[in-house]
Design a protein around this motif. Structure first.
Motif, PDB file in Angstrom:
ATOM      1  N   SER A   8       0.833  -1.206   0.000  1.00  0.00           N
ATOM      2  CA  SER A   8       0.000   0.000   0.000  1.00  0.00           C
ATOM      3  C   SER A   8       0.866   1.254   0.000  1.00  0.00           C
ATOM      4  N   ALA A  12       1.093   4.045  -3.015  1.00  0.00           N
ATOM      5  CA  ALA A  12       0.788   5.451  -2.767  1.00  0.00           C
ATOM      6  C   ALA A  12       1.936   6.377  -3.143  1.00  0.00           C
ATOM      7  N   TYR A  17      -1.785   6.071  -7.440  1.00  0.00           N
ATOM      8  CA  TYR A  17      -2.633   5.684  -6.308  1.00  0.00           C
ATOM      9  C   TYR A  17      -3.975   6.405  -6.300  1.00  0.00           C
ATOM     10  N   LEU A  21      -7.685   4.990  -6.615  1.00  0.00           N
ATOM     11  CA  LEU A  21      -8.579   5.140  -5.465  1.00  0.00           C
ATOM     12  C   LEU A  21      -9.916   5.753  -5.857  1.00  0.00           C
ATOM     13  N   THR A 197     -13.226   0.617   7.397  1.00  0.00           N
ATOM     14  CA  THR A 197     -12.590   1.378   6.333  1.00  0.00           C
ATOM     15  C   THR A 197     -12.519   2.844   6.741  1.00  0.00           C
ATOM     16  N   PHE A 199     -10.994   6.696   5.067  1.00  0.00           N
ATOM     17  CA  PHE A 199     -10.279   7.537   4.104  1.00  0.00           C
ATOM     18  C   PHE A 199      -9.761   8.731   4.898  1.00  0.00           C
ATOM     19  N   ASP A 236      -7.034   4.331   3.687  1.00  0.00           N
ATOM     20  CA  ASP A 236      -6.553   5.053   2.506  1.00  0.00           C
ATOM     21  C   ASP A 236      -6.317   6.506   2.868  1.00  0.00           C
ATOM     22  N   TYR A 240      -0.332   6.816   4.135  1.00  0.00           N
ATOM     23  CA  TYR A 240       0.704   6.086   3.401  1.00  0.00           C
ATOM     24  C   TYR A 240       1.828   6.986   2.891  1.00  0.00           C
ATOM     25  N   SER A 262      -4.681  -0.777   1.631  1.00  0.00           N
ATOM     26  CA  SER A 262      -5.541   0.113   0.849  1.00  0.00           C
ATOM     27  C   SER A 262      -6.700  -0.671   0.250  1.00  0.00           C
ATOM     28  N   THR A 264      -7.711  -0.366  -2.592  1.00  0.00           N
ATOM     29  CA  THR A 264      -7.345  -0.702  -3.978  1.00  0.00           C
ATOM     30  C   THR A 264      -6.675  -2.063  -4.075  1.00  0.00           C
TER      31      THR A 264
END
Length: 273
Positions: A8, A12, A17, A21, A197, A199, A236, A240, A262, A264
């Protein structure tokens, strides 16, 4: 540090990235949240008559929608939250009410409408955007919102339910101990995967609290259960970026068997189990 965390970080810092994303979090400029004509007319009347209690009550009525902020209160003032949670306090605290109302009268109708119609902050969209991404079945697993279909499935499958449903299921079936909803529940072969999760859009303050929230789930205990349960943190954003930030230090301090990754890379991770 876990291999998925390493990957990850590499993604990034060396690859496209953010472009990748965007498939998970397709953020767009937010539209204004205009009050209804009926509410606007009531606002006009209350401002004209300087009905302070009625004005504050009406604006507080607009704050909460279905589990989310419908319209923000037009001023940032610490006592407003108390009144929102205890409306009876409006009758008992006339000086506080008049103080708040004086700011509203000063703003006038135009100012109040501008503030109450402000677009929703993007970080309030993230959870639903992740759920929408899962619903597209882009992770290569079957997706269901039905608990029994999830439990009885002989295929690898994702239980894409609400956070509260996920918490209830994980407590009853998987021995999950936190009083906190879950964003992700999947079953791959004989392993149940649970996680949150996040962000993380910036460093410090609220975003550090968001990271800590995900870490608390990652490190929480699981009671004795007949199922094999694996906890992960799907993170995310700026965590990172190679730096001396608290976030970066935190995610790189875990042992090899602690999975932080991540979104992703989630499909590849599930395929590796």
């Amino acid at each position: 540090m876990n291999i998925w965390t390493q990957r990850s970080i590499e993604l990034a810092n060396q690859h496209d990235y953010l472009d990748q994303l965007f498939k998970v979090y397709p953020l767009s400029a937010n539209e204004k949240r205009d009050l209804s004509n009926d509410v606007v007319e009531k606002l006009k009347a209350l401002l004209q008559t300087r009905d302070s209690k009625g004005l504050i009550n009406l604006l507080l009525d607009q704050v909460k929608g279905n589990g989310d902020e419908k319209h923000p209160f037009p001023i940032k003032y610490s006592y407003v939250s108390y009144l929102k949670n205890d409306r009876s306090a409006i009758e008992r605290n006339p000086k506080t009410v008049e103080r708040i109302a004086s700011y509203l009268y000063e703003m006038g109708l135009a100012g109040i409408l501008e503030k109450t119609s402000a677009p929703k902050e993007t970080n309030r969209q993230m959870g639903q955007l992740f759920k929408n991404y899962i619903d597209q079945a882009t992770l290569g697993l079957k997706v269901t919102k039905d608990e029994m279909s999830f439990l009885n499935s002989e295929e690898d499958i994702i239980f894409n339910c609400s956070d509260s449903q996920g918490e209830d299921f994980a407590k009853r079936v998987l021995g999950y101990q936190r009083d906190k909803g879950l964003d992700f529940i999947a079953k791959v072969k004989e392993t149940y995967i649970i996680g949150e999760t996040k962000f993380l859009t910036d460093f410090g303050g609220h975003q550090n609290a968001q990271l800590n929230d995900a870490i608390d789930t990652l490190t929480s205990s699981i009671q004795s259960t007949s199922f094999h349960v694996k906890k992960i943190a799907i993170l995310d954003g700026v965590c990172y970026i190679k730096s001396g930030s608290k976030m970066y230090k935190e995610i790189t301090s875990f042992s090899d068997d602690t999975v932080v990754l991540s979104a992703t890379l989630l499909r590849e991770f599930l395929g590796s189990l």
